[in-house]
Design an enzyme around this catalytic site. Structure first.
Site, mmCIF file in Angstrom:
data_model
loop_
_atom_site.group_PDB
_atom_site.id
_atom_site.type_symbol
_atom_site.label_atom_id
_atom_site.label_comp_id
_atom_site.label_asym_id
_atom_site.label_seq_id
_atom_site.Cartn_x
_atom_site.Cartn_y
_atom_site.Cartn_z
ATOM 1 N N ARG A 1 -1.009 0.684 -4.378
ATOM 2 C CA ARG A 1 -0.300 1.771 -3.700
ATOM 3 C C ARG A 1 -1.259 2.939 -3.490
ATOM 4 O O ARG A 1 -1.726 3.560 -4.455
ATOM 5 C CB ARG A 1 0.904 2.184 -4.554
ATOM 6 C CG ARG A 1 1.783 3.203 -3.906
ATOM 7 C CD ARG A 1 3.006 3.446 -4.770
ATOM 8 N NE ARG A 1 3.772 4.577 -4.279
ATOM 9 C CZ ARG A 1 4.791 5.114 -4.923
ATOM 10 N NH1 ARG A 1 5.170 4.614 -6.090
ATOM 11 N NH2 ARG A 1 5.430 6.142 -4.413
ATOM 12 N N GLU B 1 9.043 12.301 9.178
ATOM 13 C CA GLU B 1 8.918 12.439 7.719
ATOM 14 C C GLU B 1 9.491 13.739 7.158
ATOM 15 O O GLU B 1 10.049 13.743 6.070
ATOM 16 C CB GLU B 1 7.448 12.266 7.292
ATOM 17 C CG GLU B 1 6.876 10.890 7.598
ATOM 18 C CD GLU B 1 7.586 9.729 6.896
ATOM 19 O OE1 GLU B 1 8.340 9.959 5.926
ATOM 20 O OE2 GLU B 1 7.389 8.577 7.345
ATOM 21 N N TYR C 1 5.373 15.799 5.602
ATOM 22 C CA TYR C 1 6.441 15.524 4.641
ATOM 23 C C TYR C 1 7.020 16.815 4.058
ATOM 24 O O TYR C 1 8.203 17.109 4.209
ATOM 25 C CB TYR C 1 5.900 14.670 3.487
ATOM 26 C CG TYR C 1 5.670 13.216 3.846
ATOM 27 C CD1 TYR C 1 4.525 12.837 4.545
ATOM 28 C CD2 TYR C 1 6.565 12.226 3.481
ATOM 29 C CE1 TYR C 1 4.298 11.504 4.869
ATOM 30 C CE2 TYR C 1 6.350 10.897 3.795
ATOM 31 C CZ TYR C 1 5.205 10.539 4.484
ATOM 32 O OH TYR C 1 4.992 9.222 4.808
ATOM 33 N N HIS D 1 15.479 7.406 6.509
ATOM 34 C CA HIS D 1 14.813 7.055 7.771
ATOM 35 C C HIS D 1 15.737 6.288 8.719
ATOM 36 O O HIS D 1 15.450 6.220 9.923
ATOM 37 C CB HIS D 1 13.576 6.203 7.504
ATOM 38 C CG HIS D 1 12.321 6.974 7.241
ATOM 39 N ND1 HIS D 1 11.828 7.915 8.108
ATOM 40 C CD2 HIS D 1 11.437 6.920 6.206
ATOM 41 C CE1 HIS D 1 10.685 8.398 7.617
ATOM 42 N NE2 HIS D 1 10.431 7.816 6.457
ATOM 43 N N PRO E 1 0.788 -1.240 0.000
ATOM 44 C CA PRO E 1 0.000 0.000 0.000
ATOM 45 C C PRO E 1 0.818 1.287 0.000
ATOM 46 O O PRO E 1 0.263 2.366 -0.181
ATOM 47 C CB PRO E 1 -0.811 -0.115 1.296
ATOM 48 C CG PRO E 1 -0.003 -0.994 2.188
ATOM 49 C CD PRO E 1 0.697 -1.961 1.284
ATOM 50 N N ASP F 1 -3.118 7.394 11.133
ATOM 51 C CA ASP F 1 -3.025 7.387 9.678
ATOM 52 C C ASP F 1 -3.542 8.705 9.093
ATOM 53 O O ASP F 1 -3.130 9.118 8.004
ATOM 54 C CB ASP F 1 -3.850 6.211 9.150
ATOM 55 C CG ASP F 1 -3.401 5.773 7.770
ATOM 56 O OD1 ASP F 1 -2.178 5.795 7.543
ATOM 57 O OD2 ASP F 1 -4.265 5.438 6.937
ATOM 58 N N HIS G 1 14.772 8.038 0.264
ATOM 59 C CA HIS G 1 13.853 8.386 1.352
ATOM 60 C C HIS G 1 13.874 7.325 2.464
ATOM 61 O O HIS G 1 14.103 7.647 3.635
ATOM 62 C CB HIS G 1 12.429 8.548 0.794
ATOM 63 C CG HIS G 1 11.405 8.872 1.835
ATOM 64 N ND1 HIS G 1 10.998 10.166 2.087
ATOM 65 C CD2 HIS G 1 10.726 8.094 2.703
ATOM 66 C CE1 HIS G 1 10.107 10.149 3.070
ATOM 67 N NE2 HIS G 1 9.925 8.903 3.464
ATOM 68 N N GLU G 2 13.674 6.082 2.085
ATOM 69 C CA GLU G 2 13.611 5.032 3.119
ATOM 70 C C GLU G 2 14.963 4.864 3.811
ATOM 71 O O GLU G 2 15.031 4.622 5.011
ATOM 72 C CB GLU G 2 13.122 3.704 2.525
ATOM 73 C CG GLU G 2 11.766 3.767 1.808
ATOM 74 C CD GLU G 2 10.660 4.497 2.559
ATOM 75 O OE1 GLU G 2 10.709 4.563 3.802
ATOM 76 O OE2 GLU G 2 9.747 5.025 1.896
ATOM 77 N N MET H 1 8.576 1.415 2.932
ATOM 78 C CA MET H 1 8.486 1.410 4.391
ATOM 79 C C MET H 1 9.880 1.115 4.931
ATOM 80 O O MET H 1 10.526 0.152 4.536
ATOM 81 C CB MET H 1 7.463 0.358 4.850
ATOM 82 C CG MET H 1 7.355 0.224 6.360
ATOM 83 S SD MET H 1 6.739 1.743 7.157
ATOM 84 C CE MET H 1 7.609 1.661 8.714
ATOM 85 N N GLU H 2 10.293 1.974 5.862
ATOM 86 C CA GLU H 2 11.680 1.977 6.330
ATOM 87 C C GLU H 2 11.989 0.896 7.358
ATOM 88 O O GLU H 2 12.638 1.168 8.371
ATOM 89 C CB GLU H 2 12.006 3.356 6.908
ATOM 90 C CG GLU H 2 11.223 3.751 8.188
ATOM 91 C CD GLU H 2 9.886 4.448 7.955
ATOM 92 O OE1 GLU H 2 9.266 4.188 6.916
ATOM 93 O OE2 GLU H 2 9.467 5.229 8.816
ATOM 94 N N GLY I 1 4.668 3.476 -1.016
ATOM 95 C CA GLY I 1 5.825 3.481 -1.906
ATOM 96 C C GLY I 1 6.927 2.667 -1.251
ATOM 97 O O GLY I 1 7.514 1.771 -1.847
HETATM 98 N N1 BES Z 1 7.040 5.548 6.780
HETATM 99 C C1 BES Z 1 6.457 5.929 5.564
HETATM 100 C C2 BES Z 1 5.213 5.171 5.239
HETATM 101 C C3 BES Z 1 4.126 5.255 6.299
HETATM 102 C C4 BES Z 1 3.866 6.441 6.970
HETATM 103 C C5 BES Z 1 3.355 4.163 6.582
HETATM 104 C C6 BES Z 1 2.872 6.481 7.947
HETATM 105 C C7 BES Z 1 2.367 4.213 7.532
HETATM 106 C C8 BES Z 1 2.120 5.377 8.229
HETATM 107 C C9 BES Z 1 7.438 5.817 4.417
HETATM 108 O O1 BES Z 1 8.744 6.151 4.742
HETATM 109 C C10 BES Z 1 7.029 6.807 3.373
HETATM 110 O O2 BES Z 1 7.035 7.967 3.671
HETATM 111 N N2 BES Z 1 6.711 6.344 2.190
HETATM 112 C C11 BES Z 1 6.381 7.195 1.082
HETATM 113 C C12 BES Z 1 7.598 7.309 0.231
HETATM 114 C C13 BES Z 1 7.796 8.590 -0.478
HETATM 115 C C14 BES Z 1 7.653 9.817 0.373
HETATM 116 C C15 BES Z 1 9.148 8.579 -1.181
HETATM 117 C C16 BES Z 1 5.253 6.555 0.315
HETATM 118 O O3 BES Z 1 4.920 5.403 0.607
HETATM 119 O O4 BES Z 1 4.700 7.155 -0.572
HETATM 120 ZN ZN ZN Z 2 8.901 8.283 5.085
#
Ligand code: BES
Ligand code: ZN
Length: 626
Positions: free
Chosen positions: A577, A339, A404, A320, A287, A396, A316-317, A291-292, A289
């Protein structure tokens, strides 16, 4: 002799008190723990230090049969340990090595936060063993049928724990202020590989049993597991790619700069503290992009574009590993500390590896996103403060461009005001000092005032920290980059708008950000003929670049460009996604005929989405269980 033994007794006492003091220092951070509105846990009284997890993965039943042995420290002598659970079937709970059965109680369940599990302990209890099973509907877990994988032969399982879904597969104090180390043993059907956010195997084992260790203390939202027909290919001395065999070569090529990125990141903000950095490419229903998960980033396959143009996600990851995994937001209201810092650091890594031109284009696109989000939220929205107020809500809901992009921009303001050198020294020191601890916005501000502003009122008035953190909207000292390459695209947009043919546009050297900027810049009421002209010239409807395709499809819905509709259905039924799903369904829902199409697609697509995407789209589309 006697004097010696008195002396040694004295030394012994000294050592003992010394140890105690050490532990106290350890707890310093804890003593200031704040109430976490999204966890039932009582870490201020008794805290988890280590998890030893044993699990059997059952694909037929879609369950994990597991035992969680928690090493706890009873700080106050309390008689109960409160854990977070959601949809767990608890079988038995025992205390200590001798496995003495102990009473427990599961409180009333909330659909988002789950239920508190209250376990009776003794002041001296240091081990709690919980035997339990997950439910097939456990929200963190997605069980994929073979048909939902590339290979089509083997099922797949992956988890997504952030923000508060770890509790749907492990009973823990599920808030980001609690850190623990872990070890695990996971049994899967032979022929499958299991991976975790820990030290990982690089080859399948014969019996399907795997061992894991995470020696650095991590918060629960970084617990992760994936199981499937997965293989490994190294791309550097401490980096490698895991993927389904059919995608492994393409993924390893796409992410072959990973090691360079780790080196760049280390040069900017200090040593990488997690030993290996590997990436797991998941099936398209993932779901997010990325996850770190520590040591093992989980990534969507939709960033494999064939030209490395979407690898900012890896930057990005990886970032983190400092912002988030080392220094962790204390509660989800402080999400921008995770973020915002990460988007900022991502930009720095991208600049280092791919040059300023490229990084600036991405920053500009991010800023455009922020402006669009602000327009949606409205100028005075509470949700546009960096420091959020998510009490009583699903964390969420805090996932937006505010944390971000507004977060990152605030840090760019700081960089610009003080100069990069001073700023970098500060940030590096911050990561070092607070490594493996959690951070509140207020604690950050105190440290910032003391070590960065340090009484410089000119610097302080250039930055306007309080306005950024506790105020709505985008303050007017925002940093905007005028990307030269995007200025050239502006020029082509103008030419297109004044009738220049698609074939005559100067687009030959465009990279992904330029295409995205172009597609966002052309009129939202484009004629169907001109849409067709663009499509015939640039083949957008069949683009292998998911970002470009999604942008084009959104545009196509907006203007009712029917030739793209089969591609819309295909995209929405294969990709899960959320970032792509949301705007596409949103566009469809704007008209009556679109609504009908959205429903007919969603009925088919929904069973293939992960629960976090389902939750979002259910709310948008008005899906209810009955
Ligand atoms: N940690 C996040 C994903 C996340 C945030 C999952 C909050 C659940 C709750 C991850 O690092 C992220 O920011 N992913 C982005 C990537 C993008 C900014 C490059 C995404 O999934 O779009
Ligand atoms: Zn992130």
């Amino acid at each position: 002799m006697k004097r010696l033994s008195i002396l040694s007794l004295f030394i012994f006492i000294l050592i003992l008190t010394g140890c105690k003091n050490d532990q106290n220092t350890d707890h310093k951070n804890l003593e200031t723990t704040m109430k976490d509105p999204h966890s039932y846990g009582n870490p201020d009284e008794v805290i988890i230090r280590h998890l030893d997890w044993t699990a059997v993965v059952n694909f037929e039943a879609k369950t994990l049969s597991a035992t969680a042995v928690l090493t706890i420290e009873n700080l106050t002598g309390t008689d109960s340990l409160v854990l977070d659970t959601r949809d767990l079937a608890i079988e038995s709970i025992t205390l200590g090595k001798e496995k003495e059965v102990t009473p427990f109680r599961i409180g009333q369940a909330d659909s988002v936060f789950g239920a508190p599990l209250t376990i009776t302990i003794k002041p001296g209890t240091n081990l709690v063993t919980i035997s339990y099973q997950t439910k097939p509907e456990a929200a963190a877990l997605q069980w994929l049928s073979p048909a939902q994988t590339l290979g089509k032969k083997t099922p797949f399982l992956f988890t997504q724990s952030q923000a508060i879904l770890a509790r749907t597969w492990i009973p823990l104090q599920d808030g980001p202020q609690v850190r623990f180390t872990y070890s695990a043993q996971v049994s899967v059907p032979p022929g499958m590989l299991a991976l975790m956010s820990a030290s990982n195997p690089q080859k399948k084992s014969e019996n399907g049993v795997y061992q894991f260790k995470m020696e650095q203390p991590i918060p629960s939202y970084l617990m992760a597991l994936a199981v499937g027909d997965i293989e490994f290919k190294p791309v550097g001395k401490r980096c490698g790619i895991y993927a389904e065999p059919a995608q492994l070569e393409a993924a390893a090529w796409e992410f072959s700069d990973t090691e360079k990125m780790v080196e760049a990141a280390e040069q900017i903000y200090g040593p990488y503290r997690w030993d290996r950095y590997d990436v797991l490419v998941l099936p398209p229903s993932f779901p997010f992009g990325g996850m770190e998960n520590p040591r093992l980033t989980f990534a969507t396959p939709t960033v494999i574009a064939g030209d490395k143009s979407l690898v900012a996600l890896i930057a990005h990851e990886l970032a983190h590993s400092w912002s988030g995994n080392l220094v962790t937001n204390a509660v989800w209201d402080d999400f921008w500390l995770n973020e915002g810092f990460t988007v900022y650091f991502e930009g720095r890594i991208m600049e280092h590896v791919y040059g300023r031109d490229f990084a600036e284009m991405e920053q500009r696109l991010g800023f455009e996103d922020l402006k669009a989000t602000m327009a949606e939220l409205g100028d005075t929205s509470r949700d546009s403060h960096l420091k959020l107020d998510l009490k009583g809500r699903d964390p969420d809901e805090g996932v937006s461009d505010i944390a971000y992009e507004k977060g990152a921009n605030f840090l760019r303001v700081c960089e610009k005001a003080a100069g990069r050198e001073k700023w970098d020294t500060f940030v590096k020191g911050y990561f070092e000092k607070y490594a493996f601890t959690s951070m509140t916005t207020e604690k950050f501000i105190t440290y910032f005032e003391e070590h960065f502003i340090a009484g410089d009122s000119v610097l302080s008035s250039k930055i306007r920290l309080k306005e950024w953190i506790y105020g709505p909207g985008i303050p007017d000292n925002v940093v905007e980059y005028n990307s030269v390459r995007l200025l050239a695209v502006d020029h082509e947009i103008k030419r297109w708008n004044s009738g220049t043919k698609a074939t005559e546009l100067n687009a030959k050297s465009w990279a992904t950000p330029e295409w995205l900027y172009f597609l966002r810049g052309i009129p939202h009421n484009e004629s169907l003929e001109r849409m067709e002209e663009l499509d015939k010239t640039f083949h957008f409807s069949t683009s292998g670049n998911s970002e470009i395709l999604a942008e084009w499809l959104e545009h196509s819905i907006q203007v009712g460009y029917k030739p793209a509709y089969p591609a819309i259905e295909k995209f929405l039924t294969t990709v899960g996604r959320r970032k792509f799903l949301k705007p596409l369904y949103q566009q469809l829902l704007r008209t009556n005929s679109g609504k009908e199409l959205a429903w007919s697609i969603y009925v088919k697509a929904r069973p293939g989405y992960h629960s976090v995407a389902v939750k979002t789209i259910d709310e948008m589309i008005g899906w209810s269980k009955n």
